[in-house]
Scaffold this motif. Structure first.
Motif, PDB file in Angstrom:
ATOM      1  N   ASP A   1       0.865  -1.172   0.000  1.00 21.76           N
ATOM      2  CA  ASP A   1       0.000   0.000   0.000  1.00 21.76           C
ATOM      3  C   ASP A   1       0.906   1.228   0.000  1.00 21.76           C
ATOM      4  OD1 ASP A   1      -1.667   2.153   0.570  1.00 21.76           O
ATOM      5  OD2 ASP A   1      -2.979   0.975   1.878  1.00 21.76           O
ATOM      6  N   PRO A   2       0.971   1.988  -1.092  1.00 17.50           N
ATOM      7  CA  PRO A   2       1.901   3.126  -1.157  1.00 17.50           C
ATOM      8  C   PRO A   2       1.560   4.249  -0.187  1.00 17.50           C
ATOM      9  CG  PRO A   2       0.479   3.113  -3.072  1.00 17.50           C
ATOM     10  CD  PRO A   2       0.219   1.831  -2.343  1.00 17.50           C
ATOM     11  N   ARG A   3       0.342   4.253   0.340  1.00 22.69           N
ATOM     12  CA  ARG A   3      -0.041   5.287   1.300  1.00 22.69           C
ATOM     13  C   ARG A   3       0.582   5.039   2.667  1.00 22.69           C
ATOM     14  NH1 ARG A   3      -6.298   4.199   0.200  1.00 22.69           N
ATOM     15  NH2 ARG A   3      -5.411   2.121   0.638  1.00 22.69           N
ATOM     16  N   THR A   4       0.872   3.772   2.968  1.00 16.82           N
ATOM     17  CA  THR A   4       1.415   3.427   4.283  1.00 16.82           C
ATOM     18  C   THR A   4       2.739   2.685   4.209  1.00 16.82           C
ATOM     19  OG1 THR A   4       0.271   1.287   4.328  1.00 16.82           O
ATOM     20  CG2 THR A   4      -0.943   3.215   5.157  1.00 16.82           C
ATOM     21  N   GLY A   5       3.028   2.111   3.047  1.00 17.75           N
ATOM     22  CA  GLY A   5       4.215   1.280   2.907  1.00 17.75           C
ATOM     23  C   GLY A   5       4.021  -0.134   3.411  1.00 17.75           C
ATOM     24  N   GLU A   6       2.846  -0.459   3.918  1.00 19.60           N
ATOM     25  CA  GLU A   6       2.591  -1.784   4.481  1.00 19.60           C
ATOM     26  C   GLU A   6       2.519  -2.835   3.373  1.00 19.60           C
ATOM     27  OE1 GLU A   6      -0.966  -1.453   6.741  1.00 19.60           O
ATOM     28  OE2 GLU A   6      -0.018  -0.361   8.400  1.00 19.60           O
ATOM     29  N   ALA A   7       3.100  -4.001   3.671  1.00 20.27           N
ATOM     30  CA  ALA A   7       3.122  -5.106   2.711  1.00 20.27           C
ATOM     31  C   ALA A   7       2.073  -6.149   3.092  1.00 20.27           C
ATOM     32  CB  ALA A   7       4.496  -5.746   2.671  1.00 20.27           C
ATOM     33  N   GLU A   8       1.558  -6.812   2.078  1.00 20.03           N
ATOM     34  CA  GLU A   8       0.568  -7.871   2.284  1.00 20.03           C
ATOM     35  C   GLU A   8       0.918  -9.045   1.387  1.00 20.03           C
ATOM     36  OE1 GLU A   8      -4.094  -8.563   1.057  1.00 20.03           O
ATOM     37  OE2 GLU A   8      -3.552  -6.638   1.981  1.00 20.03           O
ATOM     38  N   ASP A   9       0.863 -10.243   1.953  1.00 17.02           N
ATOM     39  CA  ASP A   9       1.111 -11.447   1.162  1.00 17.02           C
ATOM     40  C   ASP A   9      -0.104 -11.717   0.286  1.00 17.02           C
ATOM     41  OD1 ASP A   9       1.648 -13.940   0.112  1.00 17.02           O
ATOM     42  OD2 ASP A   9       2.431 -14.769   1.975  1.00 17.02           O
ATOM     43  N   THR A  10       0.098 -11.750  -1.012  1.00 18.72           N
ATOM     44  CA  THR A  10      -1.030 -11.947  -1.934  1.00 18.72           C
ATOM     45  C   THR A  10      -1.447 -13.403  -2.072  1.00 18.72           C
ATOM     46  OG1 THR A  10       0.422 -12.209  -3.857  1.00 18.72           O
ATOM     47  CG2 THR A  10      -0.252  -9.963  -3.281  1.00 18.72           C
ATOM     48  N   GLY A  11      -0.556 -14.315  -1.656  1.00 20.97           N
ATOM     49  CA  GLY A  11      -0.827 -15.727  -1.904  1.00 20.97           C
ATOM     50  C   GLY A  11      -0.574 -16.140  -3.340  1.00 20.97           C
ATOM     51  N   ILE A  12      -0.029 -15.210  -4.139  1.00 24.46           N
ATOM     52  CA  ILE A  12       0.271 -15.483  -5.549  1.00 24.46           C
ATOM     53  C   ILE A  12       1.745 -15.837  -5.669  1.00 24.46           C
ATOM     54  CG2 ILE A  12       0.326 -14.538  -7.883  1.00 24.46           C
ATOM     55  CD1 ILE A  12      -1.848 -12.537  -6.972  1.00 24.46           C
ATOM     56  N   ALA A  13       2.031 -16.955  -6.271  1.00 26.52           N
ATOM     57  CA  ALA A  13       3.424 -17.375  -6.467  1.00 26.52           C
ATOM     58  C   ALA A  13       3.925 -16.879  -7.823  1.00 26.52           C
ATOM     59  CB  ALA A  13       3.530 -18.892  -6.398  1.00 26.52           C
ATOM     60  N   PRO A  14       5.201 -16.537  -7.903  1.00 27.98           N
ATOM     61  CA  PRO A  14       5.765 -16.197  -9.212  1.00 27.98           C
ATOM     62  C   PRO A  14       5.598 -17.359 -10.185  1.00 27.98           C
ATOM     63  CG  PRO A  14       7.287 -15.602  -7.459  1.00 27.98           C
ATOM     64  CD  PRO A  14       6.198 -16.416  -6.820  1.00 27.98           C
ATOM     65  N   SER A  15       5.297 -17.043 -11.422  1.00 35.08           N
ATOM     66  CA  SER A  15       5.099 -18.093 -12.424  1.00 35.08           C
ATOM     67  C   SER A  15       6.435 -18.729 -12.783  1.00 35.08           C
ATOM     68  CB  SER A  15       4.439 -17.513 -13.680  1.00 35.08           C
ATOM     69  OG  SER A  15       3.212 -16.899 -13.363  1.00 35.08           O
TER      70      SER A  15
END
Length: 507
Positions: free
Chosen positions: A6-20
Motif C-alpha cells: 500500500d503506497p499510502r502506508t508502505g505496508e506489505a501484504e502477502d497476496t498468496g500469488i506465487a511467481p510463475s
C-alpha cells in the motif's frame, strides 16, 4: 509469494500469488497458441461480441476493481473509477470498429489486362499476428494494464493475450484477469484467449516463448531495453511495441503569458501534480518568457506548488528515483518552490518547481522525472527558445499556449518534428480514446510509428496477407465477390458497404 504494498502506508501484504515458473509460462503460452488457431476461424462479429462482454464484465465488477486498486496504487477512488469507465468505453469502441471492418484494409484487384500485361487476381487484408504478450504499466492499473488498450487492441485484432502482471499491483492484475476470463467463458471463446503470468523472470521467459508473436509494453526505458535484449536472443525476431519515456514540453508565448498567465499557471500546476505527476504525458519542462508577464506566471505557479500536499507515489522504487532525479536536476536548475514535505508513512514526496535560464539549459536538464516536478526554462526570444528546445529528446506530446497574431510557423514545424501530438492552449494530460488519437512519438517516446491509444492501435497486432487467384470458397468473407458489409478498395476504387449487406448483418 508475491507481496502487495500500500503506497499510502508502505505496508506489505502477502497476496498468496506465487511467481510463475518457466513451466507455467510455457503452459500458458501453449494454450494461447491453441486459442489463436481457433480464433482465426471465428467471424469478426464474434470478436466484437467478446469485446462487448468484457466491457459488461468490467462494468459490473467496477466497485471491486477500484477497491483493490486504491489500496495497491494510492491513486484515489475518483481517478480509478474514471479509469475503469475509460477501459469499458475502450472495449465498446473497439467492438464497434471490429463490426465496421474498415481496419482490415480490405482490397481486391480483379484479374485482367493492365498497362504491364495480363495480371492475376489479388486480394489483400490484415489478419491476426498471433499470441500477444502484454506488459501493463504501474501508473494505469486499468487503462494500460490487464484491462487496458493493448489487451483490447490484440483481442480486437483476433489475437489471444498473455498478460504480465505488474509488480506494483499484483492483486489488481489478478482480479482484472478474472474479469477477462469470465467474459471469455461467457462469450464461448477458448480458455487460452487470455492468460496471465507473474514475476520478473516470467516476463523474460514470456517474450522469449516461441509462440509469442508480438509484445506490447508501457513502462520505463530501462525495462524496455531489458526486454528488447531478451527478444534479441530469440531465433525468430518479433515486433516489440514500447511506450517508453517522455518529457512533454509546454511552451507559453509572450502574448499568452500577458493575456492569461494566471490561468495557464493554474492549469499547468494541475497537469504537473495530478495523479502525483505519474502520467506519461505530464509536462516536465515549461518554456516561459523571461519578461514581467512570465515572472508573474512563474510566481503564480510557485505559490500553487507551495500549497500542494505531499504526493503519494506508486512504489518505493519510483519514490527513490524521484528523489535521485530531483537532486540531479537541482544541481543546474535551482528549486524555487516545494510543496509539503512527507510527514506520513508511505511513498510520499514533495512537489517541486525548478527554474533556469534558456542559455544555461543543457540535455541533462531534460531527464524525465516521474512525479510532481516541473522545470521552468526562461527564454528571451524565439531563437533562444528553439535553441533550448533542440536539447530536448522527442516526446509523446508538446503543447503551445499562444494568442491570435502570434507567428507560430517556425515553432510549430520544429515542435511537430519531435512529438506525436501537439496540444494548443490546453494540457497534455488526458488522452482521448478515439479514432483520430495518436499516442506515440519518435524515439525515445516510443520505438514504433504506431499509436497505443485509439482504434488504430489495433494495427500493431495485425499483419497484411494477400491471396492470389484463390477460389472464392477459401477467401475470407470480407474478400469474396458480391455485397460486403465493410469498406473495401475494389480495382482501386473505394467502395462502401451495400445497404443490403449491412441490413442483413443487423438483422
Amino acid at each position: 509469494m508475491i507481496l502487495s504494498h500500500d503506497p499510502r502506508t508502505g505496508e506489505a501484504e502477502d497476496t498468496g500469488i506465487a511467481p510463475s515458473s518457466a513451466e507455467d509460462v510455457e503452459r500458458t503460452v501453449a494454450r494461447a497458441a491453441q486459442a489463436a488457431r481457433e480464433l482465426a476461424a471465428l467471424d469478426r462479429h464474434r470478436r466484437a461480441d467478446l469485446l462487448e462482454t468484457i466491457a459488461e464484465s468490467a462494468e459490473a465488477s467496477a466497485a471491486d476493481l477500484v477497491a483493490v486498486a486504491a489500496r495497491e496504487t494510492g491513486l484515489g477512488v475518483e481517478r480509478l473509477e474514471g479509469e475503469v469507465r475509460r477501459s469499458v468505453f475502450q472495449f465498446r469502441l473497439f467492438a464497434k470498429a471490429v463490426r465496421e471492418g474498415g481496419f482490415l484494409e480490405a482490397a481486391i484487384d480483379h484479374a485482367g489486362p493492365t498497362p504491364l500485361g495480363p495480371a492475376p487476381d489479388v486480394r489483400r487484408m490484415l489478419i491476426p499476428i498471433g499470441p500477444v504478450a502484454v506488459f501493463g504499466s504501474s501508473n494505469f492499473p486499468f487503462a494500460f494494464s490487464v484491462l487496458g488498450g493493448d489487451t483490447a487492441s490484440a483481442l480486437a485484432a483476433g489475437d489471444p493475450v498473455v498478460l504480465k502482471a505488474h509488480s506494483s499491483h499484483p492483486q489488481t492484475s489478478a482480479l482484472s484477469h478474472s474479469v477477462l476470463r469470465a467474459a471469455v467463458l461467457i462469450a464461448g471463446f477458448p480458455e487460452g484467449t487470455v492468460g496471465i503470468v507473474f514475476g520478473q523472470e516470467a516476463g523474460r521467459a514470456l517474450v522469449q516463448a516461441p509462440d509469442i508473436a508480438a509484445v506490447g509494453f508501457t513502462g520505463s526505458l530501462g525495462a524496455a531495453e531489458a526486454l528488447q535484449s531478451a527478444i534479441a536472443e530469440r531465433p525468430k525476431p518479433i515486433p516489440f511495441y514500447g511506450e517508453l519515456s517522455s518529457i512533454n514540453p509546454l511552451i507559453v508565448t509572450p502574448a499568452a503569458a500577458r493575456r492569461r498567465g494566471a490561468e495557464i499557471a493554474r492549469g499547468l500546476h494541475g497537469s504537473v501534480t495530478g495523479s502525483g505527476g505519474q502520467l506519461c504525458t505530464k509536462p516536465g519542462i515549461a518554456f516561459i518568457p523571461a519578461d514581467t508577464a512570465g515572472d508573474a506566471l512563474v510566481s503564480e505557479l510557485a505559490d500553487s506548488i507551495r500549497q500542494s500536499p505531499a504526493a503519494v507515489l506508486l512504489n518505493a522504487r519510483i519514490a527513490a528515483s524521484y528523489g535521485e532525479i530531483r537532486a540531479r536536476l537541482s544541481e543546474g536548475a535551482p528549486v524555487i518552490a516545494t510543496g509539503a514535505e512527507a510527514s506520513d508513512p508511505g511513498y510520499r514526496v514533495a512537489p517541486a518547481l525548478l527554474e533556469l535560464d534558456a542559455a544555461d539549459f543543457r540535455e541533462a536538464h531534460a531527464e524525465e522525472c516521474f512525479g510532481p516536478l516541473v522545470v521552468v526554462v526562461r527564454y528571451r526570444d524565439e531563437t533562444d527558445l528553439i535553441a533550448a528546445f533542440e536539447r530536448i529528446p522527442a516526446s509523446l506530446t508538446a503543447t503551445i499556449h499562444s494568442e491570435p497574431g502570434d507567428a507560430l510557423g517556425t515553432l510549430i514545424a520544429r515542435v511537430q518534428a519531435s512529438s506525436g501530438r501537439l496540444v494548443f492552449d490546453g494540457y497534455p494530460t488526458g488522452v482521448r480514446v478515439s479514432w483520430a488519437q495518436n499516442h506515440g512519438g519518435p524515439w525515445p517516446a516510443t520505438n514504433t510509428q504506431h499509436t497505443s491509444v485509439g482504434v488504430t492501435a489495433v494495427r500493431r497486432f495485425l499483419r497484411p496477407f494477400a491471396w492470389q487467384d484463390a477460389p472464392q470458397s477459401v477467401l475470407p468473407v470480407e474478400l469474396r465477390d458480391g455485397d460486403a458489409d465493410i469498406p473495401r478498395r475494389v480495382d482501386g476504387v473505394l467502395t462502401m458497404p451495400a445497404l443490403s449487406a449491412v441490413a442483413g448483418r443487423v438483422a
